[in-house]
Design a protein around this motif. Sequence first.
Motif, mmCIF file in Angstrom:
data_model
loop_
_atom_site.group_PDB
_atom_site.id
_atom_site.type_symbol
_atom_site.label_atom_id
_atom_site.label_comp_id
_atom_site.label_asym_id
_atom_site.label_seq_id
_atom_site.Cartn_x
_atom_site.Cartn_y
_atom_site.Cartn_z
ATOM 1 N N VAL A 220 0.911 -1.222 0.018
ATOM 2 C CA VAL A 220 -0.182 0.084 -0.002
ATOM 3 C C VAL A 220 0.846 1.149 0.010
ATOM 4 O O VAL A 220 1.018 2.036 -0.963
ATOM 5 N N GLY A 221 1.462 1.513 0.980
ATOM 6 C CA GLY A 221 2.222 2.945 1.135
ATOM 7 C C GLY A 221 2.983 2.747 2.446
ATOM 8 O O GLY A 221 3.602 1.810 2.955
ATOM 9 N N TYR A 222 2.978 4.107 3.079
ATOM 10 C CA TYR A 222 3.628 4.524 4.211
ATOM 11 C C TYR A 222 2.699 5.220 5.186
ATOM 12 O O TYR A 222 1.827 5.819 4.734
ATOM 13 N N ALA A 223 2.909 5.269 6.474
ATOM 14 C CA ALA A 223 2.476 5.901 7.487
ATOM 15 C C ALA A 223 3.075 6.293 8.735
ATOM 16 O O ALA A 223 4.272 5.573 8.813
ATOM 17 N N ILE A 224 2.763 7.241 9.645
ATOM 18 C CA ILE A 224 3.336 7.216 10.714
ATOM 19 C C ILE A 224 2.294 7.611 11.781
ATOM 20 O O ILE A 224 1.192 8.061 11.626
ATOM 21 N N ASP A 225 2.697 6.762 12.791
ATOM 22 C CA ASP A 225 1.722 6.374 13.900
ATOM 23 C C ASP A 225 1.992 7.463 15.010
ATOM 24 O O ASP A 225 3.123 7.775 15.325
ATOM 25 N N GLY A 226 0.835 7.454 15.811
ATOM 26 C CA GLY A 226 1.147 8.325 17.093
ATOM 27 C C GLY A 226 1.303 9.792 16.898
ATOM 28 O O GLY A 226 2.116 10.289 17.699
ATOM 29 N N VAL A 227 1.031 10.472 15.923
ATOM 30 C CA VAL A 227 0.995 11.823 15.811
ATOM 31 C C VAL A 227 0.334 12.524 16.748
ATOM 32 O O VAL A 227 -1.092 12.412 16.764
ATOM 33 N N THR A 228 0.667 13.703 17.370
ATOM 34 C CA THR A 228 -0.171 14.446 18.408
ATOM 35 C C THR A 228 0.355 15.801 18.221
ATOM 36 O O THR A 228 1.353 16.412 17.442
ATOM 37 N N ASN A 229 -0.609 16.816 18.639
ATOM 38 C CA ASN A 229 -0.291 18.336 18.164
ATOM 39 C C ASN A 229 0.359 18.905 19.445
ATOM 40 O O ASN A 229 0.425 20.066 19.413
ATOM 41 N N ARG A 230 0.593 18.063 20.565
ATOM 42 C CA ARG A 230 1.094 18.611 21.694
ATOM 43 C C ARG A 230 2.455 17.563 22.105
ATOM 44 O O ARG A 230 2.364 16.421 21.929
#
Length: 240
Positions: A220-230
Motif C-alpha cells: 500500500v504505502g507508508y504511515a506515521i503513527d502516534g502523531v499528536t499536536n502537543r
Amino acid sequence: MSDTNRTRILVVEDEPMIAEAVRDRLRGEGFETEIAADGEAALAYVDRAPVDLVVLDLGLPGIDGIEVCRRLQGRRRTPVVMLTARDDETDMLIGLGVGADDYLTKPFSPRELVARIRAVLRRVDDRPRTEDDEWWFGGLHLHAATRRVVGADGEIHLTPTEFDLLRALAGARGAVLDRRNLLEQVWGYTDGSGHRTVDSHIRAVRRKVGDDVVRTVHGVGYAIDGVTNRPPATSGGDHS
Ligand code: CA
C-alpha cells in the motif's frame, strides 16, 4: 531587453546535442534559458545572474553534478532538477542526501522534463506558506513554518524533499498514504517513474530519523503513527 519577470533556467550539460535540445524546448515553453557546459561555468553564471531553477547533469567534466548541487544549495537555495544516466544513480544521489528537488533518468522526453520543472517551480512557490502545523511523533518534533525537525539529539537536517515527505506523512496522522498520493503531495506529479523515487527518499529519511518512525504498509504505502499536536508528557525529572 528581456522581461525580468520571466522564469530563468540554466541548463548545465556537457553534451551539446542534449543541452541545445533542452534549451530550445524550454525556450519554446517560454522560459528564459541558457547553457553552461561545466560546473565551474554554472556556478560562475549563477553568481552573476541568479536563476529560478537549474537543470543539472550529474556527469560533468571538472567538478561533478553532486558538488555543483551542494554548492547551489549552499548559496541561495536554487531549485535543481538533476539528470542521471541510470536509475541506480538516482537512488545513490537520494541516499547521499544531495538535495536536488527532482531527478530524471536519461533518456527522458522533453515533455516529461518540462512537467517536472513546472512541478518543482510550483512546490518552491508553495513552500513559504504561513502555517502553524506542528507535530510530535516518534520522539521527533516537526514544525512546518520553520521547516525544522528536532529529535532527542537536536535538530535533524533534512533535504527540502525529505522534509516535505515527512511532513506529508505526519499530516496524514496515521492514515496510510500510497506512493501515488505522496508523489502528488510532495513532488506535484503522479506519473509512473516516480514510485522508486518515493521509496529511495523514505530510506534516506529513515536513516536520519530512525527506522521506526515511518511504517511500511506492504503493498500500500507508508504511515506515521502516534502523531499528536502537543508534546508528549515527559517522564522523569521534567517539571513541565
Ligand atoms: Ca554529461
